[in-house]
Design a protein around this motif. Structure first.
Motif, PDB file in Angstrom:
ATOM      1  N   LEU A  63       6.033   3.119  -3.109  1.00  0.00           N
ATOM      2  CA  LEU A  63       5.644   4.367  -2.463  1.00  0.00           C
ATOM      3  C   LEU A  63       4.463   4.945  -3.215  1.00  0.00           C
ATOM      4  CD1 LEU A  63       6.046   6.692  -0.438  1.00  0.00           C
ATOM      5  CD2 LEU A  63       7.600   7.739  -2.107  1.00  0.00           C
ATOM      6  N   GLU A  64       3.345   5.095  -2.522  1.00  0.00           N
ATOM      7  CA  GLU A  64       2.173   5.779  -3.069  1.00  0.00           C
ATOM      8  C   GLU A  64       2.021   7.103  -2.337  1.00  0.00           C
ATOM      9  OE1 GLU A  64      -0.455   1.835  -4.259  1.00  0.00           O
ATOM     10  OE2 GLU A  64      -0.947   2.930  -2.425  1.00  0.00           O
TER      11      GLU A  64
ATOM     12  N   ASN B 223       2.738   7.121  -7.932  1.00  0.00           N
ATOM     13  CA  ASN B 223       2.912   5.754  -7.475  1.00  0.00           C
ATOM     14  C   ASN B 223       4.206   5.185  -8.055  1.00  0.00           C
ATOM     15  OD1 ASN B 223       0.050   6.074  -6.716  1.00  0.00           O
ATOM     16  ND2 ASN B 223      -0.298   5.828  -8.920  1.00  0.00           N
ATOM     17  N   PHE B 224       5.120   4.746  -7.176  1.00  0.00           N
ATOM     18  CA  PHE B 224       6.419   4.291  -7.616  1.00  0.00           C
ATOM     19  C   PHE B 224       6.772   2.959  -6.967  1.00  0.00           C
ATOM     20  CE2 PHE B 224       6.594   8.977  -7.517  1.00  0.00           C
ATOM     21  CZ  PHE B 224       6.869   9.235  -8.848  1.00  0.00           C
ATOM     22  N   ALA B 225       7.321   2.035  -7.758  1.00  0.00           N
ATOM     23  CA  ALA B 225       7.921   0.819  -7.218  1.00  0.00           C
ATOM     24  C   ALA B 225       9.357   1.157  -6.835  1.00  0.00           C
ATOM     25  CB  ALA B 225       7.895  -0.293  -8.250  1.00  0.00           C
TER      26      ALA B 225
ATOM     27  N   LEU C 236       1.764  10.253   2.293  1.00  0.00           N
ATOM     28  CA  LEU C 236       2.811   9.369   1.802  1.00  0.00           C
ATOM     29  C   LEU C 236       2.567   7.988   2.395  1.00  0.00           C
ATOM     30  CD1 LEU C 236       5.941  11.651   2.398  1.00  0.00           C
ATOM     31  CD2 LEU C 236       4.693  11.347   0.252  1.00  0.00           C
ATOM     32  N   VAL C 237       2.593   6.941   1.543  1.00  0.00           N
ATOM     33  CA  VAL C 237       2.344   5.584   2.022  1.00  0.00           C
ATOM     34  C   VAL C 237       3.401   4.632   1.468  1.00  0.00           C
ATOM     35  CG1 VAL C 237       0.663   3.724   2.296  1.00  0.00           C
ATOM     36  CG2 VAL C 237      -0.125   6.080   2.006  1.00  0.00           C
ATOM     37  N   PRO C 238       4.529   4.452   2.167  1.00  0.00           N
ATOM     38  CA  PRO C 238       5.456   3.393   1.776  1.00  0.00           C
ATOM     39  C   PRO C 238       4.925   2.040   2.241  1.00  0.00           C
ATOM     40  CG  PRO C 238       6.282   4.571   3.691  1.00  0.00           C
ATOM     41  CD  PRO C 238       5.017   5.277   3.271  1.00  0.00           C
ATOM     42  N   ALA C 239       5.129   0.993   1.429  1.00  0.00           N
ATOM     43  CA  ALA C 239       4.639  -0.340   1.767  1.00  0.00           C
ATOM     44  C   ALA C 239       5.582  -1.389   1.206  1.00  0.00           C
ATOM     45  CB  ALA C 239       3.228  -0.556   1.219  1.00  0.00           C
TER      46      ALA C 239
END
Length: 224
Positions: A42-43, A219-221, A57-60
């Protein structure tokens, strides 16, 4: 901050030693990396100027070697807007030494106030290590933006990351679109563990009618 100043700063930062660099998140210039296999991230960032504001918010996730992301943005002042962006990104080639990599990304935008599909974009990011230890990374972008309304525009950008001691990195970039002016950003990234970081950036536009901005990015993994 002028474009000339940003380039001078990038050249100076590339001479600073130690650490390990990595890219992504709230930068305009993309890197040639994707989320690791079978992992999500999640960025997010808050970009504030006078009087504007953007929250994104950008989950990928990496699915079968391709990174798929969904960006959700809310803009306030001078006009309210809600924008969604779907993107796919894949690494085309990475050198066995990991000194350089080339990727490709394709995206489509939806703008609620404008009634749906708002255009598409394509980008080729190239990332090149400036040294064998990976302390410095240069990122080069060449892209194409095709809005639903208006003319298509080519885009290009150059960015650099320079790792410092104690998990700090310097970030700098210049991004430009044909007929769209130039954007420059400069800031710091603080890493927390191997997969989490926080960015603080200041930015400016070559259009003197726009005020400078401050960006705070997270920025989170995500857990597997």
């Amino acid at each position: 901050m002028s474009t000339k100043t940003a380039f001078v700063l990038m050249a100076a930062f590339s001479l600073v030693p130690v650490g390990a660099a990595r890219a992504g998140a709230s930068l305009y210039v993309d890197d040639a990396a994707i989320v690791p296999a079978a992992q999500c991230q999640l960025e997010s960032w808050l970009r504030a100027s006078a009087p504007g504001r953007e929250l994104t918010l950008v989950p990928a996730c990496n699915v079968a070697g391709t990174e798929f992301g969904l960006g959700l943005s809310d803009y306030a002042h001078p006009a309210q807007a809600h924008v969604a962006a779907f993107g796919a990104k894949r690494v085309l080639h990475e050198a066995p030494s990991r000194r350089w990599a080339l990727a490709a990304s394709l995206g489509a935008n939806w703008n609620a106030p404008r009634g749906g599909f708002d255009g598409w974009n394509f980008n080729l990011p190239l990332s090149v290590a400036g040294d064998a230890a990976g302390r410095t990374y240069w990122h080069f972008n060449l892209g194409w933006n095709a809005p639903r309304r208006g003319r298509d525009m080519a885009s290009a950008g150059i960015g650099v990351e320079q790792a410092l001691r104690d998990r700090w990195s310097v970030l700098a970039e210049v991004f430009a679109e044909r007929r769209g002016g130039r954007i420059a950003q400069l800031g710091l990234r603080r890493g927390f563990g191997a997969d989490h970081s926080v960015d603080v950036l200041i930015g400016d536009h070559s259009d003197h009618g726009r005020s400078p901005w401050l960006t705070l990015g997270f920025n989170f993994a995500l857990p597997r």
